[in-house]
Design a protein around this motif. Structure first.
Motif, short mmCIF file in Angstrom:
data_model
loop_
_atom_site.label_atom_id
_atom_site.label_comp_id
_atom_site.label_asym_id
_atom_site.label_seq_id
_atom_site.Cartn_x
_atom_site.Cartn_y
_atom_site.Cartn_z
N VAL A 163 -15.77 62.16 54.21
CA VAL A 163 -16.57 61.68 55.34
C VAL A 163 -16.18 62.41 56.61
N LEU A 164 -17.18 62.91 57.31
CA LEU A 164 -16.98 63.55 58.61
C LEU A 164 -17.35 62.59 59.74
N ILE A 165 -18.57 62.01 59.69
CA ILE A 165 -19.05 61.11 60.74
C ILE A 165 -19.93 60.04 60.09
N GLU A 166 -19.70 58.79 60.43
CA GLU A 166 -20.58 57.72 59.96
C GLU A 166 -21.92 57.83 60.68
N GLU A 167 -23.01 57.52 59.95
CA GLU A 167 -24.34 57.57 60.56
C GLU A 167 -24.55 56.33 61.43
N ALA A 168 -24.83 56.56 62.71
CA ALA A 168 -25.11 55.47 63.65
C ALA A 168 -26.27 55.92 64.53
N ILE A 169 -27.27 55.04 64.69
CA ILE A 169 -28.52 55.43 65.34
C ILE A 169 -28.90 54.45 66.44
N ARG A 273 -24.59 55.15 55.43
CA ARG A 273 -24.45 56.55 55.03
C ARG A 273 -23.55 57.28 56.02
N ALA A 274 -23.18 58.50 55.66
CA ALA A 274 -22.32 59.28 56.55
C ALA A 274 -22.60 60.76 56.34
N PHE A 275 -22.27 61.53 57.34
CA PHE A 275 -22.28 62.98 57.20
C PHE A 275 -20.96 63.37 56.54
N HIS A 276 -21.07 64.12 55.45
CA HIS A 276 -19.90 64.52 54.68
C HIS A 276 -19.70 66.03 54.73
N VAL A 277 -18.46 66.45 54.65
CA VAL A 277 -18.16 67.83 54.29
C VAL A 277 -18.13 67.88 52.77
N VAL A 278 -18.90 68.80 52.19
CA VAL A 278 -19.08 68.86 50.74
C VAL A 278 -18.65 70.24 50.25
N TRP A 279 -18.00 70.28 49.09
CA TRP A 279 -17.60 71.56 48.49
C TRP A 279 -17.68 71.44 46.96
N PRO A 280 -17.89 72.56 46.25
CA PRO A 280 -18.04 72.51 44.79
C PRO A 280 -16.77 72.00 44.12
N ALA A 281 -16.94 71.15 43.13
CA ALA A 281 -15.81 70.64 42.35
C ALA A 281 -15.50 71.61 41.21
N GLY A 282 -14.25 71.68 40.84
CA GLY A 282 -13.87 72.47 39.68
C GLY A 282 -13.94 73.97 39.89
N ARG A 283 -14.04 74.40 41.15
CA ARG A 283 -14.07 75.84 41.43
C ARG A 283 -13.25 76.12 42.67
N GLU A 284 -12.44 77.17 42.62
CA GLU A 284 -11.62 77.55 43.76
C GLU A 284 -12.51 78.03 44.90
N ILE A 285 -12.40 77.41 46.06
CA ILE A 285 -13.25 77.80 47.19
C ILE A 285 -12.57 78.80 48.11
N GLY A 286 -11.30 79.03 47.92
CA GLY A 286 -10.60 80.01 48.74
C GLY A 286 -9.80 79.36 49.85
N GLU A 287 -8.71 80.01 50.22
CA GLU A 287 -7.81 79.47 51.23
C GLU A 287 -8.49 79.29 52.58
N ARG A 293 -12.63 73.62 56.07
CA ARG A 293 -12.88 72.22 55.68
C ARG A 293 -11.92 71.28 56.39
N ASP A 294 -10.64 71.61 56.38
CA ASP A 294 -9.64 70.74 57.01
C ASP A 294 -9.84 70.69 58.52
N TRP A 295 -10.27 71.79 59.11
CA TRP A 295 -10.54 71.81 60.55
C TRP A 295 -11.71 70.88 60.88
N LEU A 296 -12.77 70.94 60.08
CA LEU A 296 -13.92 70.07 60.31
C LEU A 296 -13.53 68.60 60.23
N LEU A 297 -12.63 68.27 59.32
CA LEU A 297 -12.26 66.89 59.08
C LEU A 297 -11.14 66.41 60.01
N SER A 298 -10.66 67.28 60.89
CA SER A 298 -9.51 66.93 61.73
C SER A 298 -9.88 66.10 62.96
N GLY A 299 -11.20 65.87 63.15
CA GLY A 299 -11.63 65.09 64.31
C GLY A 299 -11.63 65.87 65.60
N VAL A 300 -11.87 67.18 65.49
CA VAL A 300 -11.84 68.03 66.67
C VAL A 300 -12.95 67.63 67.64
#
Length: 302
Positions: A163-169, A273-287, A293-300
């Motif tokens: 989860v990145l941001i909860e949907e609020a309208i 609902r929420a806005f999510h950061v999404v990435w493929p499962a079971g596959r290396e996405i790279g360092e 991804r971690d930067w997006l989820l850090s609450g910057v």
């Protein structure tokens, strides 16, 4: 004892054999591999000579695996599949300055762009590519490492998410509109104003009907409303004093703080609902993709 190198045909010959056996045609194998039919025929003939046994029966317009070919083909196909998967994982894991983020135009314009200076300061060695589209792309089939998606957890098969941001309208309006038409005294009064409706064709979004229903009020009439299929244009229309629209708080809170917009009601629709950061499962996405991804989820903050 014979060595593995002396026993095995070349890697190229194995690839040709797998394609020809799977397609049942030297011609179709040549088309798939981008080589000539003669090159396929030569590679198969050389392979048969090296192994000392026929692998195909040649027909007039097709070929058919022999008994030996039928025994050999599944093992070759399985081995090449494993090799391809390992090569893809290594390629994905290699250091790469470029990381692609798939997102809507709204997210890119109103959330990501104001934070780009901070991103460059925090991750100066990464070149971020923001890929926008009319619809949410399939990350796995498109070979994309990261995406921003709206939904509930586990809504994206084959992907992991956070989860990145909860949907609020909440409704939004420009000060110029209030100055000309007045501020609604109550939430129910908003229905009598010129409403701007978002009608995205590929990404279902909450509507005015949902917001009023959450208050237990009847839906407003669309007779004098403005319908727009892009949220960036919706926000621009509101800023231009064209009416009142629904405001996704992750976009509009900053504009309200800057005095560009106002909230004419304090009622917030929370959809679950929420806005999510999404990435493929079971596959290396790279360092580097993991770092983004971690930067997006850090609450910057912007």
């Amino acid at each position: 004892m014979a060595t593995l190198r002396s026993l095995l045909p070349s890697a190229n010959a194995l690839i040709v054999f797998e394609a020809a056996g799977r397609l049942g045609s030297f011609t179709r194998a040549a088309e798939e591999l981008g080589i000539s039919q003669a090159a396929v025929s030569f590679a198969i003939r050389k392979m048969e000579d090296e192994l000392g046994t026929p692998l195909f029966r040649r027909r007039h317009r097709s070929v058919e695996l022999t008994e030996a070919g039928r025994r050999f083909h599944p093992d070759v196909a399985l081995g090449l599949t494993h090799i391809r998967k390992a090569a893809e994982d290594l390629t994905a894991a290699r250091p790469d300055r470029h990381v692609t983020l798939s997102a809507s135009t709204t997210f890119a314009s109103f959330w990501m762009l104001p934070r780009l200076a901070r991103f460059r300061a925090d991750l100066p060695d990464i070149d971020l590519r923001i890929q926008t589209s009319d619809r949410d792309l399939d990350l796995t089939s498109e070979g994309l490492p990261l995406g921003i998606r709206l939904g509930r957890a586990r809504s994206w098969p084959g992907c992991e998410s956070a989860v990145l941001i909860e949907e609020a309208i909440t409704p939004i309006v420009a000060p110029a509109y209030i100055e000309q038409y007045g501020r609604p005294a109550m939430a129910a009064d908003i229905a009598g104003h010129r409403l701007i409706h978002l009608e995205e064709p590929f990404r279902p979004r909450a509507t005015w009907e949902d917001w009023f229903a959450d208050l237990g009020l009847p839906p407003p009439s669309r007779a004098k409303g403005l319908l727009i299929n892009d949220y960036v244009l919706v926000v621009q229309a509101v800023l231009g004093g064209q009416g009142i629209a629904l405001g996704w708080r992750y976009v509009t809170d900053r504009m309200v703080a800057d005095g560009l917009l106002e909230y004419p009601s304090d009622h917030v629709l929370r959809t679950g609902r929420a806005f999510h950061v999404v990435w493929p499962a079971g596959r290396e996405i790279g360092e580097n993709a993991r770092r983004v991804r971690d930067w997006l989820l850090s609450g910057v903050e912007a």
